[in-house]
Motif scaffolding. Structure first.
Motif, PDB file in Angstrom:
ATOM      1  N   THR A   1       0.833  -1.209   0.000  1.00 13.84           N
ATOM      2  CA  THR A   1       0.000   0.000   0.000  1.00 13.84           C
ATOM      3  C   THR A   1       0.864   1.254   0.000  1.00 13.84           C
ATOM      4  N   LYS A   2       1.955   1.253   0.775  1.00 14.28           N
ATOM      5  CA  LYS A   2       2.850   2.412   0.808  1.00 14.28           C
ATOM      6  C   LYS A   2       3.487   2.659  -0.561  1.00 14.28           C
ATOM      7  N   LYS A   3       3.694   1.587  -1.288  1.00 11.06           N
ATOM      8  CA  LYS A   3       4.270   1.706  -2.627  1.00 11.06           C
ATOM      9  C   LYS A   3       3.200   2.019  -3.676  1.00 11.06           C
ATOM     10  N   ILE A   4       1.952   2.132  -3.218  1.00 12.11           N
ATOM     11  CA  ILE A   4       0.783   2.315  -4.097  1.00 12.11           C
ATOM     12  C   ILE A   4       0.754   1.210  -5.153  1.00 12.11           C
ATOM     13  N   ASN A   5       1.103  -0.004  -4.716  1.00  9.02           N
ATOM     14  CA  ASN A   5       1.102  -1.176  -5.596  1.00  9.02           C
ATOM     15  C   ASN A   5      -0.192  -1.962  -5.356  1.00  9.02           C
ATOM     16  N   PHE A   6      -1.239  -1.563  -6.068  1.00  6.00           N
ATOM     17  CA  PHE A   6      -2.517  -2.237  -5.899  1.00  6.00           C
ATOM     18  C   PHE A   6      -2.749  -3.309  -6.962  1.00  6.00           C
ATOM     19  N   LYS A   7      -1.881  -3.330  -7.960  1.00  2.52           N
ATOM     20  CA  LYS A   7      -1.978  -4.372  -8.973  1.00  2.52           C
ATOM     21  C   LYS A   7      -1.738  -5.744  -8.350  1.00  2.52           C
ATOM     22  N   THR A   8      -0.682  -5.845  -7.555  1.00  2.00           N
ATOM     23  CA  THR A   8      -0.368  -7.122  -6.896  1.00  2.00           C
ATOM     24  C   THR A   8      -1.471  -7.522  -5.924  1.00  2.00           C
ATOM     25  N   GLN A   9      -1.953  -6.557  -5.157  1.00  2.00           N
ATOM     26  CA  GLN A   9      -3.021  -6.861  -4.205  1.00  2.00           C
ATOM     27  C   GLN A   9      -4.279  -7.344  -4.927  1.00  2.00           C
ATOM     28  N   THR A  10      -4.559  -6.749  -6.071  1.00  2.00           N
ATOM     29  CA  THR A  10      -5.723  -7.151  -6.853  1.00  2.00           C
ATOM     30  C   THR A  10      -5.601  -8.595  -7.320  1.00  2.00           C
ATOM     31  N   LEU A  11      -4.444  -8.938  -7.879  1.00  2.00           N
ATOM     32  CA  LEU A  11      -4.230 -10.303  -8.365  1.00  2.00           C
ATOM     33  C   LEU A  11      -4.324 -11.319  -7.231  1.00  2.00           C
ATOM     34  N   ILE A  12      -3.782 -10.971  -6.080  1.00  2.00           N
ATOM     35  CA  ILE A  12      -3.843 -11.861  -4.923  1.00  2.00           C
ATOM     36  C   ILE A  12      -5.285 -12.036  -4.458  1.00  2.00           C
ATOM     37  N   ASN A  13      -6.032 -10.949  -4.435  1.00  2.00           N
ATOM     38  CA  ASN A  13      -7.435 -11.026  -4.031  1.00  2.00           C
ATOM     39  C   ASN A  13      -8.248 -11.901  -4.977  1.00  2.00           C
ATOM     40  N   ILE A  14      -7.962 -11.786  -6.276  1.00  2.00           N
ATOM     41  CA  ILE A  14      -8.681 -12.601  -7.270  1.00  2.00           C
ATOM     42  C   ILE A  14      -8.408 -14.083  -7.050  1.00  2.00           C
TER      43      ILE A  14
ATOM     44  N   GLY B   1      -9.856 -18.143   2.322  1.00  2.00           N
ATOM     45  CA  GLY B   1      -9.588 -16.907   1.591  1.00  2.00           C
ATOM     46  C   GLY B   1      -8.512 -16.077   2.266  1.00  2.00           C
ATOM     47  N   GLN B   2      -8.609 -15.939   3.591  1.00  2.00           N
ATOM     48  CA  GLN B   2      -7.622 -15.153   4.336  1.00  2.00           C
ATOM     49  C   GLN B   2      -6.256 -15.832   4.333  1.00  2.00           C
ATOM     50  N   LEU B   3      -6.245 -17.159   4.434  1.00  2.00           N
ATOM     51  CA  LEU B   3      -4.988 -17.908   4.452  1.00  2.00           C
ATOM     52  C   LEU B   3      -4.245 -17.781   3.122  1.00  2.00           C
ATOM     53  N   ILE B   4      -4.962 -17.931   2.017  1.00  2.00           N
ATOM     54  CA  ILE B   4      -4.334 -17.823   0.695  1.00  2.00           C
ATOM     55  C   ILE B   4      -3.772 -16.425   0.475  1.00  2.00           C
ATOM     56  N   GLN B   5      -4.535 -15.399   0.875  1.00  2.00           N
ATOM     57  CA  GLN B   5      -4.055 -14.024   0.744  1.00  2.00           C
ATOM     58  C   GLN B   5      -2.749 -13.810   1.493  1.00  2.00           C
ATOM     59  N   THR B   6      -2.696 -14.272   2.722  1.00  2.00           N
ATOM     60  CA  THR B   6      -1.512 -14.079   3.558  1.00  2.00           C
ATOM     61  C   THR B   6      -0.292 -14.789   2.970  1.00  2.00           C
ATOM     62  N   ILE B   7      -0.491 -16.004   2.496  1.00  2.00           N
ATOM     63  CA  ILE B   7       0.611 -16.772   1.904  1.00  2.00           C
ATOM     64  C   ILE B   7       1.147 -16.076   0.653  1.00  2.00           C
TER      65      ILE B   7
END
Length: 486
Positions: free
Chosen positions: A140-153, A183-189
């Motif tokens: 989030t500090k890097k404003i990298n939401f692309k990676t977060q989006t892919l992980i969420n998907i 869902g939470q476990l996969i995101q964290t990993i």
């Protein structure tokens, strides 16, 4: 000028990927939810609704406001990250222990024996989340939401498909529990694998004091807000039935997919971006006004439109068994259309380092909300009026947030109102016309009525925006063109 262009580029990129997240991750989650509503019963969702408050409150405690404190820091160090990580992990283990011990008491409160085991398994999310908070903060500090989006998907797809399979084989409410935990476990990993960040064996007391000094007020504010949002589940589950609670939680889920997803997307992007220009008053005000106007241009017509088509939308999506969801959903949409405005105004308080004011306002708003709830419960006005308190509370919260945040950046309530009034008028007229069109076309199948309502609503809103010379329409089309090129 170079810095400003880079900031706009980062903001545009961040908003793009958060909206990709909205239309993909949330879209997939919505499809999964549709499948589950066709397999499971309303009471299954009601059971989950009874215990989600415990997990939600626990998550707020684990986060402890330290995440926002780290994001606001201009130069966070490895010592800062490690300190927050160990603190969150310690607190999460303690909280889960408390949840495990008190699970039988909570089960007895609702007179639902199965809740004891459900809560003990679902509570594992608390510890899992503690491992991922710092990882997500770094992105989030890097404003990298692309990676977060892919992980969420990825996490949404795997956990959702698993839940549907378990529901089909007859595991009922347990399929929903597994969906949440997995869902939470996969995101964290995945977050850990991507960042490759590891905590150092260090805990800095000075770092903790500095970060917690800012974050503890956000912690208390978060606890108050989370408790207030979930108190409705407690009252409904205790006073009415699991079926009624199932209707309400489903209405909340559908509303949140639209409203809260956009709110979180805008809030998540704008907080780190505005934090970077917190000392540049004019630039901060201009950026803030642009965010406000562009946000309501999306949320107002979306939420009012959903309320207008709810009579046909709910039965079409969930089936005739879920018609009881309609009135709750319509009311919740009216409350939800103001959430992005509230969130953006609160972001300014955090950007300006006024977590003390953030906390005071949270207390005032929730006192007003609780008084409304007590009024309805004592007079036994019924379920509908209980849900209406959310709308009244949402309006009062908006005025309170707007007044105090506006004072910090010289953007008063009147100016904000003038900036959004054109969009509100266009959306309100559109919603009224779409609702009555649906009544007139009741001789058609739901799917045809919905298609006609949506097309008619889009034409009316865009037409009114052109007539009222709404600059946000130009911005919106420009963003769409830019994103299409990319």
């Amino acid at each position: 000028m170079i810095e400003n262009n880079q900031l706009k580029k980062d903001t545009t990129k961040g908003i793009f990927w958060t909206f990709v997240d909205f239309f993909s991750s949330q879209g997939i989650k919505f499809i999964i939810q549709l499948l589950l509503t066709r397999i499971l019963l309303p009471e299954h969702f009601g059971l989950i609704g009874m215990i989600l408050i415990v997990v939600a409150i626990s998550q707020s405690i684990v986060n402890s406001g330290m995440q926002n404190a780290l994001i606001r820091e201009q130069n966070s160090t490895q010592v800062d990250y490690s300190t927050v990580f160990y603190f969150n992990l310690f607190v999460s283990i303690v909280i889960y222990g408390v949840v495990f011990i008190f699970a039988p008491i909570i089960s007895a409160f609702y007179d639902e024996p199965i809740l004891k085991e459900l809560l003990r398994v679902l509570g594992l999310i608390i510890i899992i989340n503690a491992f991922g908070i710092v990882q997500r903060t770094i992105l989030t500090k890097k404003i990298n939401f692309k990676t977060q989006t892919l992980i969420n998907i990825i996490s949404t797809v795997f956990s959702g498909v698993t839940a549907v399979i378990l529901a089909l084989v007859g595991l009922g409410v347990w399929s929903l529990v597994v969906q949440n935990v997995m869902g939470q476990l996969i995101q964290t990993i995945l977050l850990s694998l991507h960042n490759r960040w590891k905590p150092s064996f260090i805990f800095s007391v000075s770092s903790f004091k500095r970060l917690f000094g800012f974050g503890w007020r956000l912690l208390v504010s978060g606890l108050i807000d989370t408790t207030y949002k979930n108190i409705y589940n407690i009252i409904i589950g205790r006073t009415y039935s699991t079926t009624v609670l199932g209707y309400y939680t489903q209405a909340t889920m559908l509303r949140d997919i639209a409203s809260n997803s956009i709110t979180l997307a805008v809030q998540k992007v704008t907080y780190p971006v505005l934090s970077k220009i917190q000392d540049k008053e004019k630039q901060l005000l201009n950026g803030y006004r642009t965010i406000i106007k562009n946000s309501v241009f999306v949320t107002f017509p979306l939420m009012i439109g959903l309320a207008a088509i709810a009579n046909n939308l709910i039965p079409f999506l969930f089936g005739e068994n879920w018609k009881g969801t309609v009135p709750y959903f319509q009311i919740l949409c009216l409350a939800g259309m103001l959430y992005p405005l509230q969130a953006i105004n609160l972001n300014i308080l955090q950007v300006k380092g006024r977590s003390d004011l953030f906390l005071r306002l949270e207390i005032i708003k929730k006192i007003i909300g609780v008084c409304l709830i007590i009024f309805v419960v004592v007079l036994k006005l019924g379920m509908i009026w209980l849900v209406w308190t959310l709308v009244i509370s949402s309006i009062s919260s908006l005025f309170i947030n707007t007044y105090f945040s506006g004072r910090l950046i010289n953007y008063p309530i009147k100016s904000q109102f003038l900036d959004i009034i054109k969009t509100f008028i266009s959306a309100a007229i559109m919603g009224i016309l779409v609702f009555f069109i649906g009544l007139r076309l009741n001789f058609l199948l739901d799917i045809y009525i919905l298609i006609l309502q949506i097309l008619f609503g889009c034409v009316v809103f865009i037409g009114l925006s052109i007539i009222l010379k709404s600059y946000e329409l130009y911005n919106f089309t420009k963003y769409i063109k830019n994103f299409a090129k990319k």
